[in-house]
Design an enzyme around this catalytic site. Structure first.
Site, mmCIF file in Angstrom:
data_model
loop_
_atom_site.group_PDB
_atom_site.id
_atom_site.type_symbol
_atom_site.label_atom_id
_atom_site.label_comp_id
_atom_site.label_asym_id
_atom_site.label_seq_id
_atom_site.Cartn_x
_atom_site.Cartn_y
_atom_site.Cartn_z
ATOM 1 N N LYS A 34 -15.509 -7.491 6.245
ATOM 2 C CA LYS A 34 -14.319 -8.295 6.491
ATOM 3 C C LYS A 34 -14.147 -8.549 7.989
ATOM 4 O O LYS A 34 -14.464 -7.685 8.810
ATOM 5 C CB LYS A 34 -13.074 -7.599 5.934
ATOM 6 C CG LYS A 34 -13.091 -7.468 4.419
ATOM 7 C CD LYS A 34 -11.841 -6.773 3.922
ATOM 8 C CE LYS A 34 -11.864 -6.655 2.409
ATOM 9 N NZ LYS A 34 -10.656 -5.984 1.918
ATOM 10 N N HIS A 61 0.833 -1.204 0.000
ATOM 11 C CA HIS A 61 0.000 0.000 0.000
ATOM 12 C C HIS A 61 0.871 1.259 0.000
ATOM 13 O O HIS A 61 0.597 2.214 -0.731
ATOM 14 C CB HIS A 61 -0.911 0.032 1.232
ATOM 15 C CG HIS A 61 -1.921 -1.054 1.289
ATOM 16 N ND1 HIS A 61 -2.099 -1.843 2.416
ATOM 17 C CD2 HIS A 61 -2.816 -1.496 0.382
ATOM 18 C CE1 HIS A 61 -3.069 -2.704 2.191
ATOM 19 N NE2 HIS A 61 -3.520 -2.528 0.958
ATOM 20 N N ARG A 76 -2.126 -6.578 -7.744
ATOM 21 C CA ARG A 76 -1.033 -7.511 -7.462
ATOM 22 C C ARG A 76 -0.986 -8.656 -8.460
ATOM 23 O O ARG A 76 0.071 -9.200 -8.740
ATOM 24 C CB ARG A 76 -1.191 -8.109 -6.060
ATOM 25 C CG ARG A 76 -1.020 -7.140 -4.928
ATOM 26 C CD ARG A 76 -1.400 -7.754 -3.620
ATOM 27 N NE ARG A 76 -2.818 -8.130 -3.688
ATOM 28 C CZ ARG A 76 -3.430 -8.955 -2.868
ATOM 29 N NH1 ARG A 76 -2.777 -9.523 -1.895
ATOM 30 N NH2 ARG A 76 -4.707 -9.220 -3.001
ATOM 31 N N SER A 85 -3.055 -7.801 3.177
ATOM 32 C CA SER A 85 -3.379 -7.504 4.576
ATOM 33 C C SER A 85 -3.761 -8.762 5.338
ATOM 34 O O SER A 85 -3.383 -8.932 6.500
ATOM 35 C CB SER A 85 -4.518 -6.481 4.647
ATOM 36 O OG SER A 85 -4.098 -5.243 4.143
#
Length: 157
Positions: free
Chosen positions: A41, A17, A90, A128
């Site tokens: 989440k 990030h 990514r 993450s």
């Protein structure tokens, strides 16, 4: 002034990030890291805590600010007068997911453009959720998160 929104959960903020934020800061007049308050989440830190951590990481980037938002991203773009949504990619799966969202955002707000920035190779494996798992199993996260927040993360997760 060209403003871009770099949205995400950032739970937690990673070196990937930070890499995107730095590179965006070199391309845009103003970069807003937009921390979503609405998330399904698991194990998500409060938005205020995530903002605090991100601000520690980007304080040297003078044209980068960190804000939270709730609701539709395009409404936040209108509020901030931002014409660009910046998304880090990514891998191919990220592209497929982000591409679908970009079509929806364009349909909702024709004036907004979504730009993709490919993650630098040395960060393409970082997510993450992986960082949260590493913390859970007491692994070393040094190469995955900014040094400014490493100790904070170890205490929070």
């Amino acid at each position: 002034m060209k403003t871009c929104i770099f949205p995400g959960t950032f739970n937690p903020f990673t070196n990937g990030h930070l890499d995107i934020a730095r590179r965006a800061a070199a391309q845009f007049d103003h970069v807003i890291i937009a921390v979503t308050e609405d998330t399904d989440k698991p194990d998500v830190l409060a938005a205020a805590k995530r903002i605090y951590l991100i601000e520690k990481c980007v304080r040297k980037l003078k044209n980068v600010t960190v804000k939270s938002f709730s609701g539709l991203l395009v409404n936040f773009c209108k509020k901030e007068d931002a014409g660009v949504i910046l998304r880090g990619i990514r891998n191919y799966n990220d592209f497929l997911y982000e591409n679908k969202l970009s079509y929806i955002n364009k349909k909702l707000l024709d004036s907004v453009e979504t730009l993709y920035m490919i993650t630098s190779p040395e960060h393409s494996h970082i997510s993450s959720s992986t960082v949260r798992d590493l913390i859970k199993f007491k692994a070393d996260i040094t190469s995955f998160v900014p040094a400014e927040i490493k100790e904070d993360l170890l205490k929070l997760y």
